[in-house]
Scaffold this motif. Structure first.
Motif, short mmCIF file in Angstrom:
data_model
loop_
_atom_site.label_atom_id
_atom_site.label_comp_id
_atom_site.label_asym_id
_atom_site.label_seq_id
_atom_site.Cartn_x
_atom_site.Cartn_y
_atom_site.Cartn_z
N THR A 37 0.82 -1.21 0.00
CA THR A 37 0.00 0.00 0.00
C THR A 37 0.85 1.26 0.00
O THR A 37 0.38 2.31 -0.41
N VAL B 257 1.60 2.89 2.51
CA VAL B 257 1.11 3.73 3.60
C VAL B 257 1.27 2.96 4.90
O VAL B 257 0.99 1.76 4.95
N HIS B 258 1.72 3.67 5.94
CA HIS B 258 1.84 3.03 7.25
C HIS B 258 0.46 2.53 7.69
O HIS B 258 -0.50 3.28 7.69
N HIS B 259 0.36 1.29 8.05
CA HIS B 259 -0.90 0.62 8.42
C HIS B 259 -1.90 0.62 7.27
O HIS B 259 -3.11 0.57 7.49
N GLY B 260 -1.40 0.64 6.06
CA GLY B 260 -2.27 0.61 4.88
C GLY B 260 -3.09 -0.67 4.80
O GLY B 260 -4.19 -0.67 4.26
N ASP B 261 -2.54 -1.77 5.37
CA ASP B 261 -3.30 -3.02 5.34
C ASP B 261 -4.58 -2.91 6.16
O ASP B 261 -5.58 -3.54 5.84
N LYS B 262 -4.57 -2.08 7.19
CA LYS B 262 -5.80 -1.89 7.99
C LYS B 262 -6.85 -1.17 7.15
O LYS B 262 -8.03 -1.50 7.22
#
Length: 126
Positions: free
Chosen positions: A39, A41-46
């Motif tokens: 992603t 993006v930091h914590h994009g998986d969330k």
């Protein structure tokens, strides 16, 4: 209040169930497969969890109205929990259960169900 995204016609109902099943199968494929979706993006998986579960709830092919809302909500929680539990038993892919992933799935599914209810209320008001 009627659910505007729920079809009562047999062909429409069958198509809605098929589309939802394919969507859920795709979610499971990506959530349990041996790869990750970058992603950037930091914590994009969330965020992906939230969006995937919101989409799943929006496509839910059965009525999402107040008395039957529990069925859709239970489906959201069961899928979110099931994915995390299965990940615990399949460490070969480097996947591990994550409480925050579970919560992101529940938040996304809840947002999708809330959107369905809001759409039904809006349509009923005309």
């Amino acid at each position: 209040m009627p659910d505007p995204l729920h079809s009562r016609a047999p062909v429409g109902k069958a198509l809605a169930v098929a589309v939802w099943a394919v969507y859920v199968a795709g979610m499971l494929f990506f959530a349990l497969g041996p790869f990750t979706v970058p992603t950037g993006v930091h914590h994009g998986d969330k965020m992906l969890h939230i969006l995937a579960f919101a989409g799943m709830a929006l496509l839910f092919p059965w009525p999402v109205t107040w008395p039957r809302l529990w069925m859709a909500a239970l489906t959201v929680v069961a899928l979110a929990a099931g994915i995390e539990i299965i990940q615990d038993f399949s460490p070969a892919y480097g996947r591990h259960p994550d409480l925050v992933d579970f919560l992101a799935g529940v938040v996304g599914g809840s947002a999708g169900l809330a959107a369905r209810l809001a759409l039904a209320a809006h349509k009923e008001r005309g």
